[in-house]
Design a protein around this motif. Structure first.
Motif, short mmCIF file in Angstrom:
data_model
loop_
_atom_site.label_atom_id
_atom_site.label_comp_id
_atom_site.label_asym_id
_atom_site.label_seq_id
_atom_site.Cartn_x
_atom_site.Cartn_y
_atom_site.Cartn_z
N ASP A 189 -54.32 25.82 -39.23
CA ASP A 189 -55.00 26.12 -37.97
C ASP A 189 -54.23 27.14 -37.13
O ASP A 189 -54.83 28.05 -36.55
CB ASP A 189 -55.23 24.84 -37.15
N SER A 190 -52.91 27.02 -37.08
CA SER A 190 -52.09 27.99 -36.34
C SER A 190 -52.16 29.36 -37.00
O SER A 190 -52.25 30.39 -36.32
CB SER A 190 -50.64 27.54 -36.27
N LEU A 191 -52.13 29.38 -38.32
CA LEU A 191 -52.25 30.64 -39.06
C LEU A 191 -53.59 31.31 -38.77
O LEU A 191 -53.64 32.50 -38.45
CB LEU A 191 -52.13 30.38 -40.57
N GLU A 192 -54.67 30.55 -38.83
CA GLU A 192 -55.99 31.13 -38.58
C GLU A 192 -56.12 31.67 -37.16
O GLU A 192 -56.61 32.78 -36.95
CB GLU A 192 -57.09 30.09 -38.83
N ARG A 193 -55.65 30.93 -36.17
CA ARG A 193 -55.72 31.40 -34.78
C ARG A 193 -54.95 32.71 -34.61
O ARG A 193 -55.45 33.67 -34.01
CB ARG A 193 -55.18 30.34 -33.82
N ALA A 194 -53.74 32.76 -35.14
CA ALA A 194 -52.91 33.97 -35.01
C ALA A 194 -53.55 35.15 -35.73
O ALA A 194 -53.57 36.26 -35.20
CB ALA A 194 -51.51 33.71 -35.55
N ALA A 195 -54.08 34.91 -36.91
CA ALA A 195 -54.71 35.99 -37.67
C ALA A 195 -55.95 36.52 -36.96
O ALA A 195 -56.14 37.73 -36.84
CB ALA A 195 -55.06 35.51 -39.08
N CYS A 196 -56.77 35.63 -36.46
CA CYS A 196 -57.99 36.05 -35.76
C CYS A 196 -57.67 36.80 -34.47
O CYS A 196 -58.38 37.73 -34.10
CB CYS A 196 -58.90 34.86 -35.49
N ASP A 197 -56.59 36.43 -33.81
CA ASP A 197 -56.16 37.14 -32.60
C ASP A 197 -55.64 38.52 -32.92
O ASP A 197 -55.75 39.45 -32.12
CB ASP A 197 -55.08 36.35 -31.85
N ALA A 198 -55.05 38.69 -34.10
CA ALA A 198 -54.39 39.96 -34.45
C ALA A 198 -55.32 40.96 -35.13
O ALA A 198 -55.07 42.15 -35.08
CB ALA A 198 -53.21 39.67 -35.37
N VAL A 199 -56.40 40.49 -35.75
CA VAL A 199 -57.25 41.35 -36.56
C VAL A 199 -58.46 41.81 -35.76
O VAL A 199 -59.10 41.03 -35.06
CB VAL A 199 -57.70 40.61 -37.83
N ALA A 200 -58.75 43.10 -35.87
CA ALA A 200 -59.92 43.68 -35.21
C ALA A 200 -60.86 44.27 -36.27
O ALA A 200 -60.46 44.50 -37.41
CB ALA A 200 -59.47 44.78 -34.24
N ALA A 201 -62.08 44.51 -35.88
CA ALA A 201 -63.06 45.13 -36.78
C ALA A 201 -62.48 46.42 -37.33
O ALA A 201 -61.90 47.21 -36.60
CB ALA A 201 -64.36 45.39 -36.04
N GLY A 202 -62.59 46.61 -38.62
CA GLY A 202 -62.08 47.82 -39.26
C GLY A 202 -60.68 47.70 -39.81
O GLY A 202 -60.22 48.58 -40.54
N ASP A 203 -59.96 46.64 -39.47
CA ASP A 203 -58.61 46.44 -39.99
C ASP A 203 -58.66 46.07 -41.47
O ASP A 203 -59.61 45.44 -41.94
CB ASP A 203 -57.89 45.31 -39.24
N LEU A 242 -56.65 29.83 -49.33
CA LEU A 242 -56.77 30.80 -48.24
C LEU A 242 -58.06 31.60 -48.31
O LEU A 242 -58.28 32.51 -47.50
CB LEU A 242 -55.55 31.72 -48.19
N GLU A 243 -58.95 31.24 -49.24
CA GLU A 243 -60.28 31.84 -49.22
C GLU A 243 -60.94 31.59 -47.88
O GLU A 243 -61.66 32.43 -47.36
CB GLU A 243 -61.16 31.26 -50.34
N ARG A 244 -60.66 30.44 -47.30
CA ARG A 244 -61.23 30.11 -45.99
C ARG A 244 -60.75 31.08 -44.92
O ARG A 244 -61.48 31.41 -43.99
CB ARG A 244 -60.91 28.66 -45.61
N LEU A 245 -59.51 31.57 -45.04
CA LEU A 245 -59.01 32.54 -44.07
C LEU A 245 -59.71 33.88 -44.26
O LEU A 245 -60.10 34.51 -43.28
CB LEU A 245 -57.49 32.71 -44.20
N THR A 266 -63.41 37.82 -42.22
CA THR A 266 -64.59 38.65 -42.46
C THR A 266 -65.61 38.44 -41.35
O THR A 266 -66.19 39.40 -40.84
CB THR A 266 -65.21 38.32 -43.83
N ARG A 267 -65.80 37.22 -40.94
CA ARG A 267 -66.74 36.94 -39.83
C ARG A 267 -66.21 37.53 -38.53
O ARG A 267 -66.98 38.04 -37.71
CB ARG A 267 -66.96 35.44 -39.67
N THR A 268 -64.90 37.49 -38.31
CA THR A 268 -64.29 38.03 -37.09
C THR A 268 -64.48 39.53 -37.01
O THR A 268 -64.73 40.09 -35.95
CB THR A 268 -62.78 37.73 -37.07
N GLY A 269 -64.40 40.21 -38.14
CA GLY A 269 -64.48 41.67 -38.15
C GLY A 269 -65.87 42.23 -38.03
O GLY A 269 -66.04 43.43 -37.82
#
Length: 85
Positions: free
Chosen positions: A45-59, A71-74, A79-82
């Motif tokens: 959960d901490s990994l997912e939160r940090a990754a979603c905060d750091a990644v933007a569309a196009g990254d 980590l397929e779930r990540l 992908t949904r975040t972007g």
């Protein structure tokens, strides 16, 4: 030059280590190179939160793990975040 090549973007590389078993490797790498830009996460959960905060569309994100880490779930979440629509 094509428009895509007119602007040079500095790449940003962030290393993330996940899982209890990877903690020793992360600690050894950090001890050898304190300036290393790397973070360790024990829980998903901490990994997912940090990754979603750091990644933007196009990254571009490379996720490397054994299948047992699930980590397929990540990658699905990122992908949904972007998506912009």
């Amino acid at each position: 030059a094509p428009a895509a090549h007119r602007h040079h973007l500095e790449p940003h590389v962030e290393r993330v280590v996940f899982g209890e078993e990877a903690r020793d490797a992360w600690e050894a790498a950090h001890a050898a190179s304190p300036e290393l830009d790397a973070r360790h996460f024990d829980d998903y959960d901490s990994l997912e939160r940090a990754a979603c905060d750091a990644v933007a569309a196009g990254d571009l994100v490379l996720v490397k793990a054994s299948h047992s880490m699930a980590l397929e779930r990540l990658t699905e979440r990122l992908t949904r975040t972007g998506r912009t629509s």
